[in-house]
Structure formats: structure tokens, C-alpha cells
Design a protein around this motif. Structure first.
Motif, PDB file in Angstrom:
ATOM      1  N   GLN A   1       0.825  -1.216   0.000  1.00 45.59           N
ATOM      2  CA  GLN A   1       0.000   0.000   0.000  1.00 45.59           C
ATOM      3  C   GLN A   1       0.860   1.267   0.000  1.00 45.59           C
ATOM      4  O   GLN A   1       0.372   2.332  -0.332  1.00 45.59           O
ATOM      5  N   GLU A   2       2.114   1.125   0.408  1.00 47.29           N
ATOM      6  CA  GLU A   2       3.053   2.260   0.448  1.00 47.29           C
ATOM      7  C   GLU A   2       2.434   3.486   1.096  1.00 47.29           C
ATOM      8  O   GLU A   2       2.575   4.611   0.604  1.00 47.29           O
ATOM      9  N   ALA A   3       1.737   3.257   2.203  1.00 49.50           N
ATOM     10  CA  ALA A   3       1.084   4.370   2.896  1.00 49.50           C
ATOM     11  C   ALA A   3       2.076   5.034   3.841  1.00 49.50           C
ATOM     12  O   ALA A   3       2.826   4.339   4.522  1.00 49.50           O
ATOM     13  N   PRO A   4       2.112   6.344   3.914  1.00 49.05           N
ATOM     14  CA  PRO A   4       3.032   6.999   4.848  1.00 49.05           C
ATOM     15  C   PRO A   4       2.676   6.755   6.312  1.00 49.05           C
ATOM     16  O   PRO A   4       3.517   6.901   7.187  1.00 49.05           O
ATOM     17  N   LEU A   5       1.415   6.347   6.564  1.00 45.67           N
ATOM     18  CA  LEU A   5       0.999   6.050   7.942  1.00 45.67           C
ATOM     19  C   LEU A   5       0.461   4.630   8.004  1.00 45.67           C
ATOM     20  O   LEU A   5      -0.441   4.263   7.242  1.00 45.67           O
ATOM     21  N   VAL A   6       1.042   3.794   8.889  1.00 43.22           N
ATOM     22  CA  VAL A   6       0.522   2.439   9.047  1.00 43.22           C
ATOM     23  C   VAL A   6       0.038   2.220  10.479  1.00 43.22           C
ATOM     24  O   VAL A   6       0.686   2.633  11.441  1.00 43.22           O
ATOM     25  N   LEU A   7      -1.108   1.578  10.583  1.00 37.20           N
ATOM     26  CA  LEU A   7      -1.725   1.289  11.874  1.00 37.20           C
ATOM     27  C   LEU A   7      -1.749  -0.215  12.040  1.00 37.20           C
ATOM     28  O   LEU A   7      -2.329  -0.918  11.205  1.00 37.20           O
ATOM     29  N   LEU A   8      -1.102  -0.731  13.086  1.00 39.74           N
ATOM     30  CA  LEU A   8      -1.036  -2.183  13.282  1.00 39.74           C
ATOM     31  C   LEU A   8      -1.579  -2.528  14.658  1.00 39.74           C
ATOM     32  O   LEU A   8      -1.096  -2.015  15.667  1.00 39.74           O
ATOM     33  N   ASP A   9      -2.568  -3.411  14.664  1.00 41.76           N
ATOM     34  CA  ASP A   9      -3.185  -3.795  15.932  1.00 41.76           C
ATOM     35  C   ASP A   9      -2.682  -5.184  16.338  1.00 41.76           C
ATOM     36  O   ASP A   9      -3.102  -6.198  15.789  1.00 41.76           O
ATOM     37  N   GLU A  10      -1.776  -5.196  17.303  1.00 41.41           N
ATOM     38  CA  GLU A  10      -1.196  -6.434  17.831  1.00 41.41           C
ATOM     39  C   GLU A  10      -0.675  -7.372  16.738  1.00 41.41           C
ATOM     40  O   GLU A  10      -1.094  -8.536  16.646  1.00 41.41           O
ATOM     41  N   PRO A  11       0.259  -6.901  15.918  1.00 44.91           N
ATOM     42  CA  PRO A  11       0.754  -7.728  14.810  1.00 44.91           C
ATOM     43  C   PRO A  11       1.657  -8.875  15.275  1.00 44.91           C
ATOM     44  O   PRO A  11       1.958  -9.768  14.489  1.00 44.91           O
ATOM     45  N   LEU A  12       2.082  -8.868  16.547  1.00 44.99           N
ATOM     46  CA  LEU A  12       3.058  -9.870  16.994  1.00 44.99           C
ATOM     47  C   LEU A  12       2.417 -11.039  17.737  1.00 44.99           C
ATOM     48  O   LEU A  12       3.101 -12.012  18.066  1.00 44.99           O
ATOM     49  N   VAL A  13       1.121 -10.942  17.978  1.00 43.64           N
ATOM     50  CA  VAL A  13       0.454 -11.966  18.791  1.00 43.64           C
ATOM     51  C   VAL A  13       0.489 -13.324  18.099  1.00 43.64           C
ATOM     52  O   VAL A  13       0.245 -13.434  16.898  1.00 43.64           O
ATOM     53  N   GLY A  14       0.823 -14.341  18.843  1.00 42.46           N
ATOM     54  CA  GLY A  14       0.798 -15.714  18.322  1.00 42.46           C
ATOM     55  C   GLY A  14       1.991 -16.075  17.456  1.00 42.46           C
ATOM     56  O   GLY A  14       1.990 -17.132  16.825  1.00 42.46           O
ATOM     57  N   LEU A  15       2.987 -15.217  17.410  1.00 38.81           N
ATOM     58  CA  LEU A  15       4.148 -15.503  16.561  1.00 38.81           C
ATOM     59  C   LEU A  15       5.322 -16.003  17.389  1.00 38.81           C
ATOM     60  O   LEU A  15       5.496 -15.594  18.549  1.00 38.81           O
ATOM     61  N   ASP A  16       6.144 -16.864  16.774  1.00 36.21           N
ATOM     62  CA  ASP A  16       7.356 -17.298  17.474  1.00 36.21           C
ATOM     63  C   ASP A  16       8.408 -16.184  17.395  1.00 36.21           C
ATOM     64  O   ASP A  16       8.208 -15.161  16.717  1.00 36.21           O
ATOM     65  N   LYS A  17       9.528 -16.405  18.073  1.00 36.33           N
ATOM     66  CA  LYS A  17      10.538 -15.352  18.208  1.00 36.33           C
ATOM     67  C   LYS A  17      11.046 -14.869  16.838  1.00 36.33           C
ATOM     68  O   LYS A  17      11.174 -13.676  16.583  1.00 36.33           O
ATOM     69  N   ASP A  18      11.316 -15.835  15.946  1.00 44.26           N
ATOM     70  CA  ASP A  18      11.872 -15.476  14.633  1.00 44.26           C
ATOM     71  C   ASP A  18      10.878 -14.653  13.815  1.00 44.26           C
ATOM     72  O   ASP A  18      11.248 -13.684  13.149  1.00 44.26           O
ATOM     73  N   SER A  19       9.605 -15.057  13.846  1.00 44.23           N
ATOM     74  CA  SER A  19       8.600 -14.326  13.074  1.00 44.23           C
ATOM     75  C   SER A  19       8.388 -12.924  13.646  1.00 44.23           C
ATOM     76  O   SER A  19       8.204 -11.963  12.904  1.00 44.23           O
ATOM     77  N   ARG A  20       8.417 -12.834  14.984  1.00 45.21           N
ATOM     78  CA  ARG A  20       8.280 -11.503  15.607  1.00 45.21           C
ATOM     79  C   ARG A  20       9.424 -10.609  15.155  1.00 45.21           C
ATOM     80  O   ARG A  20       9.239  -9.459  14.784  1.00 45.21           O
ATOM     81  N   ARG A  21      10.618 -11.183  15.186  1.00 48.63           N
ATOM     82  CA  ARG A  21      11.821 -10.443  14.810  1.00 48.63           C
ATOM     83  C   ARG A  21      11.736  -9.983  13.351  1.00 48.63           C
ATOM     84  O   ARG A  21      12.071  -8.840  13.027  1.00 48.63           O
ATOM     85  N   LEU A  22      11.241 -10.891  12.497  1.00 43.58           N
ATOM     86  CA  LEU A  22      11.128 -10.560  11.075  1.00 43.58           C
ATOM     87  C   LEU A  22      10.190  -9.357  10.886  1.00 43.58           C
ATOM     88  O   LEU A  22      10.514  -8.399  10.184  1.00 43.58           O
ATOM     89  N   ILE A  23       9.035  -9.412  11.551  1.00 44.62           N
ATOM     90  CA  ILE A  23       8.057  -8.319  11.411  1.00 44.62           C
ATOM     91  C   ILE A  23       8.622  -7.019  11.975  1.00 44.62           C
ATOM     92  O   ILE A  23       8.523  -5.954  11.351  1.00 44.62           O
ATOM     93  N   LEU A  24       9.269  -7.103  13.125  1.00 45.07           N
ATOM     94  CA  LEU A  24       9.821  -5.883  13.734  1.00 45.07           C
ATOM     95  C   LEU A  24      10.924  -5.288  12.858  1.00 45.07           C
ATOM     96  O   LEU A  24      11.030  -4.067  12.712  1.00 45.07           O
ATOM     97  N   ASP A  25      11.740  -6.147  12.245  1.00 46.45           N
ATOM     98  CA  ASP A  25      12.812  -5.648  11.380  1.00 46.45           C
ATOM     99  C   ASP A  25      12.254  -4.997  10.119  1.00 46.45           C
ATOM    100  O   ASP A  25      12.774  -3.982   9.653  1.00 46.45           O
ATOM    101  N   VAL A  26      11.189  -5.593   9.570  1.00 42.97           N
ATOM    102  CA  VAL A  26      10.542  -4.979   8.399  1.00 42.97           C
ATOM    103  C   VAL A  26      10.035  -3.584   8.785  1.00 42.97           C
ATOM    104  O   VAL A  26      10.255  -2.600   8.067  1.00 42.97           O
TER     105      VAL A  26
END
Ligand SMILES: Nc1ncnc2c1ncn2[C@@H]1O[C@H](COP(=O)(O)OP(=O)(O)OP(=O)(O)O)[C@@H](O)[C@H]1O
Ligand SMILES: [Mg+2]
Length: 272
Positions: free
Chosen positions: A177-202
Motif C-alpha cells: 500500500q506504500e502508505a506513509p501512515l501504518v496502523l497495526l493492531d497487535e501484529p506480533l500476537v501468536g508468533l514465534d521469536k523469529d517471526s516476531r523479529r522478522l516483522i519488527l525488522d521490516v
């Protein structure tokens, strides 16, 4: 390696989100009361509060899916609806109501993130060969899938993904979407450590490119590590400031304390 050029410079305002006197209710029952705050553009903001404190309600209002009872919302200093029409806001809901059983591939799902841009492409098509315009959308889609490491599953039906893979698909769709503002509601819930890390790094890379991130989470450790600013919310704003100040025990205790708005009629009766 050089980052992609920042597509987010267009939003020149210092403030990404400005909320004043916001009050929200469901069927007359108050959920947010006189909420006012300002979130700077190009920063990572985390919203923290106990269950039922109105975090999802706040994001839903910012995303334009819920109308507040009162109050004013500005996005990048202007009319929020105009921002949304220009595809300047992307929203990853807490409970994504995507029909996961629908027979659609990962690729096509992620491509839906481009629809807002494609609508505006219509004018361009008079000047550009359609193939070139479509190539651009495909490239962005492929890049987003690679970024969340889901490119090898592009052709798989979304119904055949694990929970963590689904979250990554939703993140890829949000990236397209290339939106300048992104709203994320609990994007890390239910993820293992590696997946959380991947999302946070992105998200960290997106922030480095100038995107404003507003993330609801209960993850204090990663908030300390990644966020620039923390908004403590419990039906009203408890405080807002840098993580090191907001995540102190006394501040968290204040945030978790029962709010008058959370008292049920039964509790009131017992007090009487
Ligand atoms: N559609 C709805 N209709 C009626 N009440 C609702 C609705 N959505 C939320 N609520 C109520 O509003 C209050 C705030 O809910 P909200 O989902 O915003 O909280 P939250 O901070 O996101 O909680 P959580 O951490 O559990 O996700 C809760 O008391 C909830 O029961
Ligand atoms: Mg919620």
C-alpha cells in the motif's frame, strides 16, 4: 545495501496524527473519553493499555471504520478522509476478517494492497502502455513478498498457510500500500521469536524510510527496543512520552488501574 527510495516524503507535515477531545462509545456505553494527543511523522509509536482500554477502538477511528461521538482527528495536518482516499493510511486489524477459506493465492491477496494505487493509475494509462503500469504493481508486490520471506509461497492458496505465515501475508499486503501512515493492531500476537523479529525488522526498515508506525502491542520488551514514543491509554490518555519514561513500573501501574469508565453497574452497586 542501499534502502529503496523513501516513498513517504510526500507527507511533509510534522504531525502524522492529531487527535483532540475524542470520545467514542458503543450503543451509548463510553469507551474513549476526551482523548487528545499528537504523534510525530516518521516515528514509531506504540499504544499500550490493558484489555478493553480502547486501543482497537482508537485505531478503528483512525482507519475511518468507526465514527467518534465527538472530537477531531487530523492526519498529516489535514482531513483524514482525504488522506485515506489518497491511500495514505494502511491498517492491519487485530482480527483480520479476511476469508481465509476463499480460494485466492498469496500473490493475489498481497496484490489487493495495490488497488488504491491502481484506481489512480487509470489516468496514467492514457499516457503509458498498460503493461508498464501493471509491471510496477507486480514489482512492488514481489518485493513485499520477498521482504517478509513469503515469495516461495506466492502461488499457495491462503487457506493453506500457518497462522504466522498469514500474518506475514497481511504485512506484505500492507507494505504494497506504500502508505506513509501504518496502523497495526497487535501484529506480533501468536508468533514465534523469529517471526516476531522478522516483522519488527521490516517495520524498522519502513520507519527508516520515513513511514509513521502506530502499533498496538502488549510487548513491553520490544517496545523498549523499537519505539520512539509510547502512548499509555486506558479509556483516556494516561501519558505519552519516550519508552524509558513510559514503561516505568509506576506508569504501568497507573495505566492498568481500573478506570471509572470500566466500572460495571454490578461493581457500582456493590460499592454503594
Ligand atoms: N463492536 C463493539 N460493540 C460493543 N462494544 C464493543 C465493541 N468493540 C469493543 N467494545 C467494547 O469497547 C471496549 C474497548 O474495546 P477495544 O477492543 O477497543 O479494547 P482493546 O484495548 O483493544 O482491548 P484488547 O487489548 O483486549 O484488544 C471494551 O469494553 C469492549 O468490550
Ligand atoms: Mg484490541
Amino acid at each position: 545495501m542501499a534502502a529503496n527510495p523513501a516513498p513517504y516524503q510526500s507527507a511533509q507535515a510534522d504531525s502524522a496524527v492529531s487527535v483532540s477531545g475524542l470520545t467514542a462509545a458503543y450503543d451509548g456505553a463510553p469507551v474513549l473519553d476526551n482523548v487528545s494527543f499528537e504523534l510525530g511523522a516518521g516515528q514509531w509509536h506504540t499504544v499500550i493499555g490493558p484489555n478493553g482500554s480502547g486501543k482497537t477502538t482508537l485505531l478503528t477511528i483512525l482507519a475511518g471504520s468507526l465514527t467518534p461521538v465527538r472530537g477531531d482527528v487530523k492526519l498529516f495536518g489535514g482531513d483524514p478522509e482525504a488522506c485515506r482516499r489518497r491511500s495514505e493510511v494502511a491498517y492491519m486489524p487485530q482480527h483480520e476478517n479476511l476469508e481465509w477459506d476463499f480460494p485466492i493465492s498469496v500473490w493475489d491477496t498481497v496484490m489487493t494492497g495495490r488497488y488504491g494505487h491502481m484506481r489512480r493509475d487509470a489516468l496514467w494509462r492514457r499516457f503509458l502502455p498498460a503493461r508498464l503500469s501493471a509491471d510496477r504493481h507486480r514489482e512492488i508486490c514481489a518485493r513485499a513478498l520477498a521482504e517478509v520471506r513469503m515469495d516461495h509461497l506466492a502461488r499457495r492458496p491462503i487457506g493453506q498457510l500457518s497462522g504466522g505465515q498469514k500474518k506475514r501475508v497481511l504485512l506484505a499486503r500492507m507494505l504494497t500500500q506504500e502508505a506513509p501512515l501504518v496502523l497495526l493492531d497487535e501484529p506480533l500476537v501468536g508468533l514465534d521469536k523469529d517471526s516476531r523479529r522478522l516483522i519488527l525488522d521490516v517495520l524498522r526498515r519502513q520507519r527508516e524510510r520515513g513511514q509513521t508506525i502506530v502499533m498496538v502491542t502488549h510487548d513491553l520488551v520490544n517496545t523498549m527496543k523499537y519505539a520512539d514514543q509510547v502512548l499509555l491509554l486506558n479509556r483516556s490518555v494516561i501519558d505519552i512520552g519516550p519508552p524509558a519514561e513510559m514503561l516505568r513500573d509506576d506508569m504501568l501501574t497507573r495505566t492498568a488501574a481500573p478506570n471509572w469508565l470500566t466500572q460495571t453497574p454490578a461493581a457500582d452497586e456493590e460499592d454503594a
